[in-house]
Scaffold this motif. Structure first.
Motif, PDB file in Angstrom:
ATOM      1  N   SER A  20       0.643  -1.178  -0.019  1.00 23.82           N
ATOM      2  CA  SER A  20      -0.450  -0.419  -0.094  1.00 23.82           C
ATOM      3  C   SER A  20       0.811   1.546  -0.274  1.00 23.82           C
ATOM      4  O   SER A  20       2.106   1.180   0.717  1.00 23.82           O
ATOM      5  CB  SER A  20      -0.686   0.123   1.093  1.00 23.82           C
ATOM      6  N   CYS A  21       0.669   2.283  -0.655  1.00 26.41           N
ATOM      7  CA  CYS A  21       0.970   3.127  -0.711  1.00 26.41           C
ATOM      8  C   CYS A  21       0.160   4.749  -0.476  1.00 26.41           C
ATOM      9  O   CYS A  21      -1.242   5.131  -0.858  1.00 26.41           O
ATOM     10  CB  CYS A  21       1.288   3.992  -1.917  1.00 26.41           C
ATOM     11  N   ALA A  22       0.363   5.578   0.941  1.00 25.98           N
ATOM     12  CA  ALA A  22      -0.592   6.851   1.162  1.00 25.98           C
ATOM     13  C   ALA A  22       0.358   7.632   0.856  1.00 25.98           C
ATOM     14  O   ALA A  22       1.283   7.911   0.676  1.00 25.98           O
ATOM     15  CB  ALA A  22      -0.489   6.348   2.690  1.00 25.98           C
ATOM     16  N   ALA A  72      -8.597   3.354   1.468  1.00 23.06           N
ATOM     17  CA  ALA A  72      -8.396   4.263   2.387  1.00 23.06           C
ATOM     18  C   ALA A  72      -8.094   5.375   1.718  1.00 23.06           C
ATOM     19  O   ALA A  72      -7.719   5.308  -0.006  1.00 23.06           O
ATOM     20  CB  ALA A  72      -6.730   4.415   3.227  1.00 23.06           C
ATOM     21  N   ASN A  74      -6.890   8.269  -0.997  1.00 18.60           N
ATOM     22  CA  ASN A  74      -5.290   8.470  -1.276  1.00 18.60           C
ATOM     23  C   ASN A  74      -4.807   7.596  -0.826  1.00 18.60           C
ATOM     24  O   ASN A  74      -3.385   7.657  -0.528  1.00 18.60           O
ATOM     25  CB  ASN A  74      -5.374   9.909  -0.372  1.00 18.60           C
ATOM     26  N   THR A  75      -4.712   6.324  -0.799  1.00 22.37           N
ATOM     27  CA  THR A  75      -4.203   5.497  -1.328  1.00 22.37           C
ATOM     28  C   THR A  75      -4.209   4.361  -2.297  1.00 22.37           C
ATOM     29  O   THR A  75      -4.712   4.773  -2.797  1.00 22.37           O
ATOM     30  CB  THR A  75      -4.264   3.924  -0.445  1.00 22.37           C
TER      31      THR A  75
END
Length: 122
Positions: A20-22, A72, A74-75
């Motif tokens: 995952s990238c936040a 979530a 902006n992920t």
């Protein structure tokens, strides 16, 4: 834009992992990509989710990896299935405003995370 990756780890060959990238900004303003770099190798394009929701993949991961917006806000996630030893690398999230012909060009991405390690064992 700050990008923070998570979800890396150790997995056996044939297994799955989800990264995952936040992002600190609205990802709908950017093309969001995943790259990876194995020891002694060049950084390699993995996948990109463009602002128009079209997805592109590197040849080595087509059919095994899927990029998508995360649950979530902006992920961006990277679901990795049927992992192979050759998938072992440091995986980076990246963001930019990219021309289609340059999606696999590192310089097209303005922002980069610090990376999350994925290790595939036999």
């Amino acid at each position: 834009v700050q990008l923070v990756e998570s979800g890396g780890g150790l997995v056996q060959a044939g297994g799955s992992l989800r990264l995952s990238c936040a992002a600190s900004a609205d990802i709908s303003d950017y093309d969001m990509g995943w790259w990876r770099q194995a020891p002694g190798k060049e950084r390699e394009f993995v996948a990109v989710l463009r602002r128009n929701n079209i997805k592109y993949y590197g040849d080595s991961v087509k059919g095994r990896f899927t990029i998508s917006r995360g649950s979530a806000k902006n992920t961006v996630d990277l679901q990795m299935n049927s992992l192979e030893l050759e998938d072992t690398a440091l995986y980076y999230c990246a963001a930019g405003s990219i021309i289609l012909s340059t999606i696999a060009r590192r310089a097209s991405y303005y922002y980069w995370g610090q990376g999350t390690q994925v290790t595939v064992s036999s």
